[in-house]
Design an enzyme around this catalytic site. Sequence first.
Site, mmCIF file in Angstrom:
data_model
loop_
_atom_site.group_PDB
_atom_site.id
_atom_site.type_symbol
_atom_site.label_atom_id
_atom_site.label_comp_id
_atom_site.label_asym_id
_atom_site.label_seq_id
_atom_site.Cartn_x
_atom_site.Cartn_y
_atom_site.Cartn_z
ATOM 1 N N PRO A 1 0.784 -1.230 0.000
ATOM 2 C CG PRO A 1 -0.141 -1.125 2.124
ATOM 3 C CD PRO A 1 0.513 -2.074 1.173
ATOM 4 C CG ASN A 2 -0.196 4.260 1.388
ATOM 5 O OD1 ASN A 2 -1.207 4.810 0.934
ATOM 6 N ND2 ASN A 2 -0.194 3.663 2.565
ATOM 7 N NE ARG B 1 4.143 6.592 1.565
ATOM 8 C CZ ARG B 1 4.348 5.357 1.976
ATOM 9 N NH1 ARG B 1 4.720 4.440 1.112
ATOM 10 N NH2 ARG B 1 4.181 5.030 3.231
ATOM 11 C CE1 TYR C 1 9.126 5.001 2.504
ATOM 12 C CE2 TYR C 1 7.529 6.780 2.639
ATOM 13 C CZ TYR C 1 8.066 5.622 3.161
ATOM 14 O OH TYR C 1 7.562 5.078 4.312
ATOM 15 C CG ASN D 1 8.442 -2.069 0.115
ATOM 16 O OD1 ASN D 1 7.950 -2.220 1.240
ATOM 17 N ND2 ASN D 1 9.020 -0.928 -0.259
ATOM 18 C CB ALA E 1 1.595 0.126 6.101
ATOM 19 C CD GLU F 1 11.025 -7.604 5.393
ATOM 20 O OE1 GLU F 1 11.331 -8.721 5.884
ATOM 21 O OE2 GLU F 1 10.621 -6.653 6.085
ATOM 22 C CG HIS G 1 11.360 -2.374 4.216
ATOM 23 N ND1 HIS G 1 9.985 -2.370 4.166
ATOM 24 C CD2 HIS G 1 11.723 -3.532 4.815
ATOM 25 C CE1 HIS G 1 9.544 -3.479 4.714
ATOM 26 N NE2 HIS G 1 10.564 -4.203 5.118
ATOM 27 N NE ARG H 1 10.275 5.898 8.344
ATOM 28 C CZ ARG H 1 9.321 5.676 7.449
ATOM 29 N NH1 ARG H 1 9.497 4.766 6.491
ATOM 30 N NH2 ARG H 1 8.193 6.370 7.491
HETATM 31 C C1 DQA Z 1 8.370 0.969 3.658
HETATM 32 C C2 DQA Z 1 8.492 1.171 5.164
HETATM 33 C C3 DQA Z 1 7.153 0.944 5.859
HETATM 34 O O1 DQA Z 1 7.299 1.131 7.262
HETATM 35 C C4 DQA Z 1 6.127 1.925 5.335
HETATM 36 O O2 DQA Z 1 4.866 1.669 5.924
HETATM 37 C C5 DQA Z 1 6.047 1.942 3.864
HETATM 38 C C6 DQA Z 1 7.262 1.835 3.063
HETATM 39 C C7 DQA Z 1 9.668 1.337 2.899
HETATM 40 O O3 DQA Z 1 9.781 0.944 1.749
HETATM 41 O O4 DQA Z 1 10.542 2.010 3.457
HETATM 42 O O5 DQA Z 1 4.972 2.154 3.297
HETATM 43 O O6 DQA Z 1 8.102 -0.395 3.395
#
Ligand code: DQA
Length: 153
Positions: free
Chosen positions: A14-15, A22, A27, A79, A82, A103, A105, A112
């Site tokens: 998501p997002n 964003r 990011y 990835n 959240a 995985e 990120h 964080r």
């Molecule tokens: C994320 C880190 C997560 O905590 C966050 O909710 C994201 C992006 C990252 O790529 O740094 O949406 O996965």
Amino acid sequence: MASNMANVLFINGPNLNLLGTREPGLYGNQTLADIEETLTALGEELSIRTGFFQSNHEGALVDRIHQARDESVSHIILNPAAYTHTSVAIRDALLGVAIPFIEVHLSNVHKREAFRHHSYFSDIACGVICGFGPEGYRMALLAIANETVNGNE
Ligand code: DQA
């Protein structure tokens, strides 16, 4: 190189469709389409087949992981965004299909908020890459090309 046999599916949660606009300080400025274009080109160079999926919905991510098994996807680069910190359902889907995954990120989640320090995926992933922005996806693909990724234990 096992790269000519690899069939890699990138899954973004998501997002991440908002990348580029964003929180660019965290990011970066690249859109998801920019990142996917770069990864497609790298896949071609490495003779790795690449596919991409992004969803804001947990069930859609679970369904896509199930579908990956029918498509003989060899590795997933994930990835979970959240859902990293919440989703037993996505974890169980990955265990269910037993496709090895990395995985990724973009941000260094350990720098964080405390709630981002726990992942439902890291202990079942082949490896975890975080804090290198979009380069992390490239690093994951290169690890697969270099056969440094072992299957699920
Ligand atoms: C994320 C880190 C997560 O905590 C966050 O909710 C994201 C992006 C990252 O790529 O740094 O949406 O996965």
